[in-house]
Design a protein around this motif. Structure first.
Motif, PDB file in Angstrom:
ATOM      1  N   CYS A   1      91.761 126.834 -58.700  1.00 18.14           N
ATOM      2  CA  CYS A   1      92.127 125.482 -57.937  1.00 18.14           C
ATOM      3  C   CYS A   1      92.122 124.367 -59.150  1.00 18.14           C
ATOM      4  O   CYS A   1      91.186 124.363 -59.968  1.00 18.14           O
TER       5      CYS A   1
ATOM      6  N   HIS B   1      92.889 120.392 -52.784  1.00 17.30           N
ATOM      7  CA  HIS B   1      92.764 121.424 -53.580  1.00 17.30           C
ATOM      8  C   HIS B   1      94.107 121.594 -54.299  1.00 17.30           C
ATOM      9  O   HIS B   1      95.032 120.946 -53.998  1.00 17.30           O
TER      10      HIS B   1
ATOM     11  N   MET C   1      86.133 128.063 -57.927  1.00 19.11           N
ATOM     12  CA  MET C   1      87.064 128.245 -56.977  1.00 19.11           C
ATOM     13  C   MET C   1      88.350 129.100 -57.593  1.00 19.11           C
ATOM     14  O   MET C   1      89.478 128.822 -57.720  1.00 19.11           O
TER      15      MET C   1
ATOM     16  N   HIS D   1      84.058 123.341 -57.325  1.00 19.85           N
ATOM     17  CA  HIS D   1      85.355 123.577 -57.878  1.00 19.85           C
ATOM     18  C   HIS D   1      85.632 124.421 -58.824  1.00 19.85           C
ATOM     19  O   HIS D   1      86.728 125.374 -58.836  1.00 19.85           O
TER      20      HIS D   1
ATOM     21  N   GLU E   1      92.517 121.036 -58.806  1.00 17.03           N
ATOM     22  CA  GLU E   1      92.228 119.754 -58.197  1.00 17.03           C
ATOM     23  C   GLU E   1      90.620 119.625 -58.005  1.00 17.03           C
ATOM     24  O   GLU E   1      90.274 120.218 -57.310  1.00 17.03           O
ATOM     25  N   LEU E   2      89.964 118.464 -58.742  1.00 22.56           N
ATOM     26  CA  LEU E   2      88.391 118.499 -58.437  1.00 22.56           C
ATOM     27  C   LEU E   2      88.296 118.462 -56.956  1.00 22.56           C
ATOM     28  O   LEU E   2      88.756 117.440 -56.512  1.00 22.56           O
ATOM     29  N   CYS E   3      87.443 119.241 -56.559  1.00 23.62           N
ATOM     30  CA  CYS E   3      87.469 119.256 -55.042  1.00 23.62           C
ATOM     31  C   CYS E   3      85.932 119.320 -54.872  1.00 23.62           C
ATOM     32  O   CYS E   3      85.550 119.430 -53.355  1.00 23.62           O
TER      33      CYS E   3
END
Ligand code: CUA
Length: 349
Positions: free
Chosen positions: A202, A167, A213, A210, A204-206
């Motif tokens: 967030c 993340h 988040m 995502h 960062e593509l998680c």
């Protein structure tokens, strides 16, 4: 000459657009100004280079293109120009080294610990798809929240971890940003300058959740922050003490039905009823399962397990991560027990 003139005009326009338009959210930390100035310098250096190179490419494509009747001609041989090559190597190299040096100075400034050595610390944990913030009170009491609280004008250091995938912990107004990487702890510090509520994002593509988040960072003036710290510490010890001396965890302050219908404002724990229907509580949320049906006849241990690990019983992947996996962490043990008892009673009827 015309091309050069157009190139100059475009460069100027590019720099003005880069510097005049307010691209960024308001500056909310002492680090922000250094970072924004670095951006401005990079814009001033790179726009003319981009425009200049593009102009030369377009000019050459037009000026030296193959004209009708030149199909069989070849240009004169060229043996290079040492002086020119030295110049076009040395200038960019000099610019690069200068910019690297400048960026290194900025980096060391924004990462520097406060001279007093006094700073707050928050442990940040990312997981699909929520952030948890863990604090340690002056007396060593630990507690977790779902919303971030920090003190205006005081340096705060974030130790960032992840429970599952990568993340990225980001509050745009503070400018600083760092990956939460499984297995290691990363960190950065900021000194928030403006009180208010800012998004925690967030970056960062998680996974599927995502985009959701997102939580909030509350920047409080020092006296309010101290009061908040005190309240949270007391709340935690008040909740834990009765259980420790064997009184069964029943405290006057923990009301299971209130947690269900209103949530816990102090930690940002949402009301169960916002997403779940439960006849006894009079709630009709439809985001999650209807609890009269889903939990009917289940014992307290099973109900507690569903709150502590909301994804455990999801086998088809559908709905996974919608209920925050850290939900139970944002309740005190007494609140969690009271909530479990309440739901068990309500679904027994
Ligand atoms: Cu976590 Cu994107």
């Amino acid at each position: 000459l015309l091309t050069a003139a157009i190139g100059l005009v475009l460069s100027a326009v590019g720099i003005l657009i880069g510097l005049w338009i307010d691209w960024f959210p308001a500056q909310g930390s002492t680090q922000a100004d250094d970072i924004d100035t670095l951006w401005d310098v990079l814009v001033i250096c790179s726009v003319p280079i981009f425009v200049g190179v593009t102009a030369v490419v377009l000019f050459c494509a037009r000026e030296f293109r193959q004209k009708p009747g030149e199909e069989h001609l070849d240009g004169p041989p060229i043996h290079g120009n040492t002086k020119l090559e030295v110049v076009w190597t040395a200038i960019p190299a000099l610019m690069l080294v200068t910019l690297c040096g400048y960026a290194a100075v900025v980096l060391s400034n924004i990462e520097e610990a406060p001279a007093s050595g006094q700073e707050n610390r928050v442990a940040v944990t990312g997981e699909q798809f929520t952030w948890t913030f863990e604090y340690t009170g002056a007396d060593g009491t630990k507690f977790s929240t779902n919303q971030l609280y920090v003190e205006q004008g005081k340096s705060v250091r974030f130790d960032v971890r992840s429970k599952d995938v990568i993340h990225d912990f980001w509050v745009p107004e503070w400018r600083m940003k760092i990956d939460a990487v499984p297995g290691i702890t990363t960190n950065y510090r900021v000194t928030p300058t403006k009180t208010g509520i800012y998004p925690v994002v967030c970056a960062e593509l998680c996974g599927l959740g995502h985009a959701f988040m997102r939580q909030s960072a509350h920047v409080l003036p020092p006296e309010k922050y101290a009061a908040w710290m005190q309240r949270m510490t007391e709340r935690q010890t008040a909740g834990a003490a009765p259980a420790a001396d064997g009184a069964g965890g029943q405290t006057a302050s923990a009301d299971g039905k209130a947690v269900f219908t209103q949530g816990v404002g102090a930690t940002g724990a949402t009301a169960c009823g916002a997403c779940h229907a439960l006849a006894d509580a009079g709630t009709s949320g439809a985001t999650g399962p209807n609890l009269d049906e889903a939990l009917a006849g289940q014992d307290a241990a099973a109900i507690k397990a569903s709150i502590v690990d909301p994804n455990a019983k999801i086998t088809d992947g559908f709905g996974e991560g919608i209920m925050p996996a850290n939900y139970a962490e944002t309740l005190t043990p007494a609140e969690l027990d009271a909530l479990v008892r309440y739901i068990a009673d309500a679904t027994k009827k």
